[in-house]
Design a protein around this motif. Sequence first.
Motif, PDB file in Angstrom:
ATOM      1  N   ALA A 158     -10.880  -4.244 -20.241  1.00 32.29           N
ATOM      2  CA  ALA A 158      -9.732  -4.215 -19.322  1.00 32.29           C
ATOM      3  C   ALA A 158      -8.602  -5.071 -19.873  1.00 32.29           C
ATOM      4  O   ALA A 158      -7.417  -4.670 -19.815  1.00 32.29           O
ATOM      5  N   VAL A 159      -8.921  -6.228 -20.435  1.00 33.59           N
ATOM      6  CA  VAL A 159      -7.900  -7.107 -21.008  1.00 33.59           C
ATOM      7  C   VAL A 159      -7.222  -6.418 -22.183  1.00 33.59           C
ATOM      8  O   VAL A 159      -5.992  -6.465 -22.316  1.00 33.59           O
ATOM      9  N   ARG A 160      -7.996  -5.761 -23.040  1.00 32.28           N
ATOM     10  CA  ARG A 160      -7.411  -5.057 -24.187  1.00 32.28           C
ATOM     11  C   ARG A 160      -6.502  -3.906 -23.721  1.00 32.28           C
ATOM     12  O   ARG A 160      -5.440  -3.664 -24.281  1.00 32.28           O
ATOM     13  N   THR A 161      -6.926  -3.210 -22.678  1.00 31.80           N
ATOM     14  CA  THR A 161      -6.126  -2.105 -22.141  1.00 31.80           C
ATOM     15  C   THR A 161      -4.808  -2.619 -21.563  1.00 31.80           C
ATOM     16  O   THR A 161      -3.733  -2.054 -21.814  1.00 31.80           O
ATOM     17  N   VAL A 162      -4.859  -3.700 -20.797  1.00 30.67           N
ATOM     18  CA  VAL A 162      -3.645  -4.297 -20.212  1.00 30.67           C
ATOM     19  C   VAL A 162      -2.718  -4.769 -21.326  1.00 30.67           C
ATOM     20  O   VAL A 162      -1.492  -4.555 -21.272  1.00 30.67           O
ATOM     21  N   GLU A 163      -3.251  -5.386 -22.355  1.00 31.19           N
ATOM     22  CA  GLU A 163      -2.436  -5.871 -23.479  1.00 31.19           C
ATOM     23  C   GLU A 163      -1.782  -4.704 -24.222  1.00 31.19           C
ATOM     24  O   GLU A 163      -0.612  -4.779 -24.613  1.00 31.19           O
ATOM     25  N   LEU A 165      -0.970  -1.825 -22.882  1.00 31.16           N
ATOM     26  CA  LEU A 165       0.089  -1.326 -22.007  1.00 31.16           C
ATOM     27  C   LEU A 165       1.316  -2.229 -22.074  1.00 31.16           C
ATOM     28  O   LEU A 165       2.458  -1.741 -22.084  1.00 31.16           O
ATOM     29  N   ARG A 166       1.141  -3.538 -22.130  1.00 30.10           N
ATOM     30  CA  ARG A 166       2.266  -4.475 -22.240  1.00 30.10           C
ATOM     31  C   ARG A 166       3.024  -4.251 -23.546  1.00 30.10           C
ATOM     32  O   ARG A 166       4.254  -4.247 -23.567  1.00 30.10           O
ATOM     33  N   GLU A 167       2.271  -4.094 -24.617  1.00 31.23           N
ATOM     34  CA  GLU A 167       2.932  -3.864 -25.915  1.00 31.23           C
ATOM     35  C   GLU A 167       3.710  -2.548 -25.898  1.00 31.23           C
ATOM     36  O   GLU A 167       4.831  -2.470 -26.428  1.00 31.23           O
ATOM     37  N   LYS A 168       3.159  -1.537 -25.293  1.00 30.16           N
ATOM     38  CA  LYS A 168       3.824  -0.226 -25.201  1.00 30.16           C
ATOM     39  C   LYS A 168       5.108  -0.353 -24.376  1.00 30.16           C
ATOM     40  O   LYS A 168       6.158   0.176 -24.730  1.00 30.16           O
TER      41      LYS A 168
END
Length: 176
Positions: A158-163, A165-168
Amino acid sequence: MARPDKAAAVAELTDQFRDSNAAVLTEYRGLTVAQLKQLRRALSGNATYAVVKNTLTSIAAKQAGVPVDDAHLAGPSAIAFVTGDPVEAAKGLRDFARANPALVIKGGVLEGRALTAEDITKLADLESREVLLAKTAGVLKATLFQAAYLFTAPAAQAVRTVEALREKQASAETAA
Protein backbone atom coordinates in the motif's frame (compact mmCIF):
# COMPACT_ATOMS: atom_id res chain seq x y z
CA MET A 1 35.06 -65.58 44.27
CA ALA A 2 32.93 -65.71 47.38
CA ARG A 3 29.16 -65.25 47.30
CA PRO A 4 29.25 -61.81 49.02
CA ASP A 5 31.60 -60.59 46.29
CA LYS A 6 29.21 -61.78 43.60
CA ALA A 7 26.26 -60.20 45.38
CA ALA A 8 28.18 -56.91 45.59
CA ALA A 9 29.05 -57.10 41.88
CA VAL A 10 25.39 -57.76 40.99
CA ALA A 11 24.29 -54.84 43.17
CA GLU A 12 26.83 -52.55 41.50
CA LEU A 13 25.73 -53.62 38.01
CA THR A 14 22.08 -53.20 38.98
CA ASP A 15 22.78 -49.65 40.16
CA GLN A 16 24.63 -48.88 36.94
CA PHE A 17 21.71 -50.16 34.86
CA ARG A 18 19.29 -48.02 36.88
CA ASP A 19 21.46 -44.88 36.85
CA SER A 20 22.23 -44.94 33.12
CA ASN A 21 19.78 -43.94 30.42
CA ALA A 22 21.31 -46.41 27.96
CA ALA A 23 23.63 -49.41 27.92
CA VAL A 24 25.47 -50.91 24.95
CA LEU A 25 26.65 -54.52 25.06
CA THR A 26 29.87 -55.28 23.20
CA GLU A 27 32.30 -58.11 22.66
CA TYR A 28 35.89 -57.06 23.16
CA ARG A 29 37.69 -60.29 22.18
CA GLY A 30 41.00 -59.46 20.51
CA LEU A 31 41.38 -55.94 21.89
CA THR A 32 44.51 -55.09 23.80
CA VAL A 33 44.55 -53.38 27.17
CA ALA A 34 45.83 -50.21 25.47
CA GLN A 35 42.92 -50.28 23.01
CA LEU A 36 40.42 -50.74 25.85
CA LYS A 37 42.01 -47.79 27.65
CA GLN A 38 41.71 -45.73 24.45
CA LEU A 39 38.03 -46.69 24.15
CA ARG A 40 37.36 -45.73 27.77
CA ARG A 41 38.98 -42.33 27.14
CA ALA A 42 36.89 -41.84 23.99
CA LEU A 43 33.68 -42.54 25.92
CA SER A 44 34.66 -40.78 29.15
CA GLY A 45 32.37 -37.77 28.71
CA ASN A 46 29.20 -39.75 28.02
CA ALA A 47 29.69 -43.30 29.25
CA THR A 48 31.68 -45.71 31.37
CA TYR A 49 32.97 -48.89 29.78
CA ALA A 50 33.35 -51.99 31.94
CA VAL A 51 34.19 -55.63 31.33
CA VAL A 52 31.45 -57.74 32.92
CA LYS A 53 30.65 -61.33 33.74
CA ASN A 54 27.73 -62.59 31.68
CA THR A 55 25.84 -64.44 34.43
CA LEU A 56 26.11 -61.57 36.90
CA THR A 57 25.06 -59.10 34.19
CA SER A 58 22.00 -61.18 33.35
CA ILE A 59 20.97 -61.28 37.01
CA ALA A 60 21.59 -57.54 37.46
CA ALA A 61 19.61 -56.66 34.34
CA LYS A 62 16.63 -58.67 35.57
CA GLN A 63 16.83 -57.02 38.99
CA ALA A 64 16.97 -53.58 37.37
CA GLY A 65 14.06 -54.41 35.05
CA VAL A 66 16.17 -53.90 31.93
CA PRO A 67 15.44 -56.13 28.92
CA VAL A 68 18.79 -57.71 27.99
CA ASP A 69 18.84 -60.53 25.46
CA ASP A 70 20.72 -63.48 26.95
CA ALA A 71 22.01 -64.30 23.44
CA HIS A 72 24.06 -61.08 23.63
CA LEU A 73 25.65 -62.30 26.85
CA ALA A 74 27.90 -64.92 25.28
CA GLY A 75 31.64 -64.70 25.05
CA PRO A 76 33.75 -61.93 26.56
CA SER A 77 31.35 -59.08 27.20
CA ALA A 78 31.71 -55.46 28.15
CA ILE A 79 29.05 -52.81 28.64
CA ALA A 80 29.11 -49.09 27.98
CA PHE A 81 26.80 -47.55 30.59
CA VAL A 82 25.68 -44.24 29.05
CA THR A 83 24.92 -41.41 31.44
CA GLY A 84 25.35 -38.54 28.96
CA ASP A 85 24.15 -38.19 25.38
CA PRO A 86 23.33 -41.65 23.96
CA VAL A 87 23.97 -40.46 20.40
CA GLU A 88 27.50 -39.31 21.23
CA ALA A 89 28.26 -42.57 23.04
CA ALA A 90 26.91 -44.60 20.10
CA LYS A 91 29.06 -42.54 17.72
CA GLY A 92 32.13 -43.14 19.87
CA LEU A 93 31.54 -46.89 19.90
CA ARG A 94 30.79 -46.99 16.18
CA ASP A 95 33.90 -45.00 15.28
CA PHE A 96 36.09 -47.12 17.55
CA ALA A 97 34.62 -50.31 16.07
CA ARG A 98 35.43 -49.04 12.56
CA ALA A 99 39.05 -48.44 13.54
CA ASN A 100 39.24 -51.66 15.59
CA PRO A 101 37.12 -54.42 14.01
CA ALA A 102 37.71 -56.66 17.05
CA LEU A 103 35.10 -54.60 18.94
CA VAL A 104 31.67 -56.02 18.11
CA ILE A 105 28.53 -54.16 19.12
CA LYS A 106 25.94 -56.78 20.08
CA GLY A 107 22.96 -54.71 21.16
CA GLY A 108 21.79 -52.57 23.99
CA VAL A 109 19.06 -50.82 25.89
CA LEU A 110 17.87 -47.22 25.57
CA GLU A 111 15.50 -45.89 28.23
CA GLY A 112 14.07 -49.34 28.92
CA ARG A 113 13.75 -50.41 25.28
CA ALA A 114 15.92 -53.17 23.80
CA LEU A 115 18.08 -52.20 20.83
CA THR A 116 19.75 -54.32 18.17
CA ALA A 117 23.20 -53.60 16.78
CA GLU A 118 21.51 -52.01 13.74
CA ASP A 119 19.47 -49.74 16.01
CA ILE A 120 22.66 -48.56 17.71
CA THR A 121 24.20 -47.85 14.30
CA LYS A 122 21.13 -45.81 13.36
CA LEU A 123 21.38 -43.97 16.67
CA ALA A 124 25.04 -43.20 15.93
CA ASP A 125 24.09 -41.80 12.52
CA LEU A 126 21.84 -39.19 14.16
CA GLU A 127 23.16 -35.71 14.65
CA SER A 128 23.86 -34.61 18.20
CA ARG A 129 21.10 -33.20 20.40
CA GLU A 130 22.51 -29.69 20.16
CA VAL A 131 22.54 -29.78 16.34
CA LEU A 132 18.97 -31.08 16.21
CA LEU A 133 17.83 -28.38 18.63
CA ALA A 134 19.60 -25.71 16.56
CA LYS A 135 17.91 -26.95 13.38
CA THR A 136 14.53 -26.92 15.12
CA ALA A 137 15.14 -23.37 16.34
CA GLY A 138 16.13 -22.34 12.80
CA VAL A 139 12.92 -23.78 11.38
CA LEU A 140 10.83 -21.99 14.02
CA LYS A 141 12.68 -18.73 13.40
CA ALA A 142 12.15 -19.00 9.64
CA THR A 143 8.45 -19.64 10.19
CA LEU A 144 8.16 -16.55 12.40
CA PHE A 145 9.98 -14.39 9.84
CA GLN A 146 7.70 -15.69 7.11
CA ALA A 147 4.63 -14.88 9.21
CA ALA A 148 5.96 -11.39 9.96
CA TYR A 149 6.58 -10.82 6.25
CA LEU A 150 3.04 -11.92 5.39
CA PHE A 151 1.60 -9.52 7.96
CA THR A 152 3.66 -6.55 6.78
CA ALA A 153 3.47 -7.23 3.02
CA PRO A 154 0.01 -5.61 2.43
CA ALA A 155 1.03 -2.47 4.30
CA ALA A 156 4.33 -2.23 2.39
CA GLN A 157 2.50 -2.73 -0.91
CA ALA A 158 0.00 0.00 0.00
CA VAL A 159 2.86 2.39 0.81
CA ARG A 160 4.54 1.66 -2.53
CA THR A 161 1.24 2.20 -4.36
CA VAL A 162 0.61 5.54 -2.60
CA GLU A 163 4.18 6.67 -3.37
CA ALA A 164 3.76 5.73 -7.04
CA LEU A 165 0.52 7.74 -7.20
CA ARG A 166 2.25 10.77 -5.60
CA GLU A 167 5.08 10.60 -8.11
CA LYS A 168 2.59 10.34 -10.98
CA GLN A 169 0.62 13.30 -9.64
CA ALA A 170 3.81 15.35 -9.10
CA SER A 171 5.01 14.64 -12.63
CA ALA A 172 1.56 15.56 -14.04
CA GLU A 173 1.62 18.90 -12.12
CA THR A 174 5.13 19.77 -13.34
CA ALA A 175 4.16 18.95 -16.92
CA ALA A 176 1.12 21.26 -16.77
